[in-house]
Design a protein around this motif. Structure first.
Motif, short mmCIF file in Angstrom:
data_model
loop_
_atom_site.label_atom_id
_atom_site.label_comp_id
_atom_site.label_asym_id
_atom_site.label_seq_id
_atom_site.Cartn_x
_atom_site.Cartn_y
_atom_site.Cartn_z
N HIS A 204 0.82 -1.22 0.00
CA HIS A 204 0.00 0.00 0.00
C HIS A 204 0.85 1.27 0.00
CE1 HIS A 204 0.85 0.57 4.32
NE2 HIS A 204 0.35 1.78 4.17
N THR A 205 2.13 1.14 0.35
CA THR A 205 3.00 2.32 0.35
C THR A 205 3.54 2.63 -1.04
OG1 THR A 205 4.92 0.92 0.88
CG2 THR A 205 3.69 1.84 2.73
N THR A 213 -4.55 3.47 -2.75
CA THR A 213 -4.25 2.89 -1.44
C THR A 213 -5.51 2.38 -0.76
OG1 THR A 213 -2.36 4.39 -1.20
CG2 THR A 213 -3.20 3.34 0.79
#
Length: 663
Positions: A204-205, A213
């Motif tokens: 998600h980063t 995200t």
């Protein structure tokens, strides 16, 4: 020439897809495809030669991503409509081994974002096309290598599918995860599940937008919830408590909590509003499922860690979101927590109908009633703890009061669990001081904390916050109504008396009265608003005083206008002060008197006694000691009390006698 070559290959691949769709393999006789089949062979179309030759493998490893994309779609079609390609109908597993090897190669080599959706869809359809689930992960029979597939999928998730939007490929992750094998010990594949989810969380980063995200975290939440709710495989010789990977369940639950914490503590831009709302909805729905599963589903994975999950972990996430030091983030987090609690309240029905469900215990010659929450949920202890923590934070700061978002959060917690349950605090130590009854705790909260909050926010610029305080007061008043109407009236009179002494703004008092009078009472049938509590001696006396002030202000205004006319010798209608006269109509005093008379659109109920109306009429009909010009009489619209009485007579003539109306 190059362009012509690409069009030719793309056309051939697309044509083969169409052919497979139009003429799938069939084992049903006498179908349309069998019309020309005189030998009676049921399998008219057989596509294993397509994979057996080098055409598919040549295109699927081509350096042009468009060729690979079309080949993925062709293999997907073959998985759907060519069962002989997948099912092991003979002892020869060469074709199956080639396809399984091709799946692993594609997962490891594909790096173009545009192909990720087609690649994962091809993998999903391939795993779903096996007739025997045991063959799916049997390498010797042409199946997939579970360990290798897990590592490759994890790598792909950690890279965020190389930047492709999760809206395209994330929906495939839950069915792919569900296709993984489930063993009896739940130790081998639990690590595989956790590895894939962990890589999704790490991925998600990678994304540069909050929308992507949120979409990835939504898929993560769905996958984690599925694993927590899935029934464990249990041997018949053991019990539920003896089987289950507790560490794996905690690891999976922690990833769910990571997504929840991210949602509650991250300030998303307006462009990601839709994606965040969808994530919030998914979190709410899955929390309801996990809540119910922890109550009665003894065979699911969550049941082994239910006490840790609901007793510690979820509460820690909520406290971290609400009690963080950053004011900007804390404000947004409180709004998110409020929305989540209100959404949970809509999903979980109320269960407490009467106080008969409460339990009574006797200690130290005193009877203590333990109040049941309004809803049967694991969220109730968390709501009570969070409310007390937030309240304690502002109790330690004597010169500060909760802002709007904090007030809405407190209100949402009261609405979810019920005010008696929130204030029914238990002693941590058996020999500690006896805890006060919920009724006493509510009275103390209203008289000490809530009153102080109102006084600190008594200016007109804090109207919305003041309104939120009165909504909290409404919850407290209804809780006291269940215990004793006398206590309810005493608390209301005490609080109102202090607000009057503090010279609280009249428009804010009017707003608070509207909030209290518009809330339904449990003692009134059909949830009709009740004003019995509001009609008290303190309010009646203050209403008479405000009416007297309105008449005095009118007389002073008339006297000042007479002096102005004498000096300037001009008509009142041409005066520059005419705008100020009209401005009196919307004054705070007029708003307050209108609310007491039941002329507010939100509360059409008389809030004072009939003797107050009689006193108003008596004051309004008194004339000034000095003569009033006919021009000045035309400006009686600045007589706020008279305007209220006229409106009351026109709107609700039954509230006044005929003599009073004529007067």
């Amino acid at each position: 020439m190059q362009e012509r070559y690409e069009r030719t290959i793309m056309g051939a691949l697309a044509g083969m897809q169409r052919l497979v769709h139009q003429y799938p393999e069939t084992t049903t006789p006498n179908t349309k495809q069998d019309v020309d089949n005189k030998d009676g062979d049921n399998e008219v179309c057989n596509y294993d030669k397509i994979v057996d030759n080098t055409m598919v493998f040549k295109c699927i490893h081509n350096n042009r991503f468009v060729f690979r994309h079309e080949t993925y779609k062709l293999v997907t079609a073959l998985c759907q409509y060519a069962p002989s390609l997948i099912q092991n109908t003979t002892q020869d597993t060469v074709v199956q081994q080639k396809v399984s090897s091709m799946m692993s190669t594609c997962l490891s080599s594909e790096k173009h974002p545009s192909n990720m959706s087609a690649l994962l869809e091809m993998l999903l359809l391939y795993m779903s096309s096996f007739s025997k689930q045991d063959d799916k992960w049997n390498v010797e029979k042409g199946g997939l290598d579970e360990g290798l597939m897990t590592k490759l999928l994890g790598k792909l998730m950690r890279k965020g599918c190389y930047g492709d939007s999760p809206s395209r490929w994330a929906p495939n992750m839950l069915p792919i995860l569900a296709s993984l094998p489930m063993t009896t010990t739940a130790t081998t594949n639990s690590s595989s599940y956790h590895l894939i989810l962990k890589c999704m969380w790490e991925g998600h980063t990678v994304f540069s937008t909050s929308t992507d995200t949120a979409l990835l975290l939504e898929a993560l939440v769905e996958c984690a919830t599925y694993l927590l709710l899935r029934r464990r495989t249990i041997p018949t010789t053991t019990t539920f408590e003896e089987v289950g990977d507790e560490e794996g369940a905690k690891a999976t639950a922690q990833l769910f909590l990571n997504a929840l914490s991210y949602h509650l503590t991250t300030v998303a831009p307006p462009s990601a509003m839709v994606a965040n709302e969808t994530l919030a909805m998914t979190l709410c729905q899955d929390l309801v499922k996990l809540d119910q599963a922890a109550l009665d589903r003894t065979g699911c994975t969550l049941y082994t860690v239910r006490e840790w999950f609901w007793g510690e972990a979820v509460g820690a996430v909520l406290n971290q979101a609400v009690l963080q030091e950053d004011r900007v983030k804390a404000k947004e987090s409180k709004r998110m927590v409020s929305n989540l609690v209100l959404a949970l309240a809509k999903k979980i029905p109320e269960t407490m109908g009467t106080t008969e469900e409460d339990t009574t215990t006797t200690t130290n010659n005193a009877t203590i009633i333990t109040r049941r929450p309004m809803r049967k949920s694991h969220v109730n202890p968390l709501a009570r703890s969070l409310f007390q923590e937030v309240l304690k934070e502002y109790q330690n700061m004597g010169n500060k009061s909760p802002d709007l978002e904090t007030s809405r959060c407190l209100e949402a917690l009261l609405a979810f669990s019920g005010t008696p349950y929130i204030f029914d605090m238990k002693n941590d130590e058996d020999d500690g001081p006896q805890r006060p009854a919920p009724q006493t705790a509510i009275e103390r909260f209203c008289a000490n904390d809530l009153l102080r909050f109102m006084m600190l926010r008594s200016s007109p610029k804090h109207k919305e916050v003041f309104k939120a305080y009165f909504r909290i007061l409404s919850h407290c008043m209804h809780a006291l109504e269940e215990e004793s109407v006398e206590h309810q009236t005493l608390v209301w009179e005490s609080l109102l008396r202090e607000l009057i002494r503090a010279n609280c703004d009249l428009s804010l008092l009017a707003t608070g009265l509207v909030v209290l009078s518009s809330q339904p009472s449990k003692s009134v049938k059909e949830n009709e608003p009740s004003t019995d509590m509001l009609q008290c001696d303190v309010l009646d006396s203050f209403a008479i005083q405000v009416g007297s002030d309105a008449i005095a202000a009118f007389h002073n205004y008339i006297d000042s206008q007479r002096d102005t006319l004498r000096k300037e010798e001009k008509d009142l209608s041409d005066s520059d002060d005419n705008g100020d006269i009209k401005g009196h109509e919307a004054s705070d005093r007029f708003t307050f008197l209108s609310t007491l008379a039941g002329l507010s659109p939100s509360s059409a109920t008389l809030l004072v006694g009939s003797h107050v109306v009689k006193d108003w009429i008596k004051q309004a009909c008194q004339s000034s000691d000095k003569e009033i010009d006919c021009h000045q009489i035309q400006q009686t619209d600045c007589n706020e009390l008279l305007m209220v009485l006229v409106s009351l007579a026109l709107s609700y003539p039954s509230t006044l006698d005929q003599d009073e109306i004529e007067q």
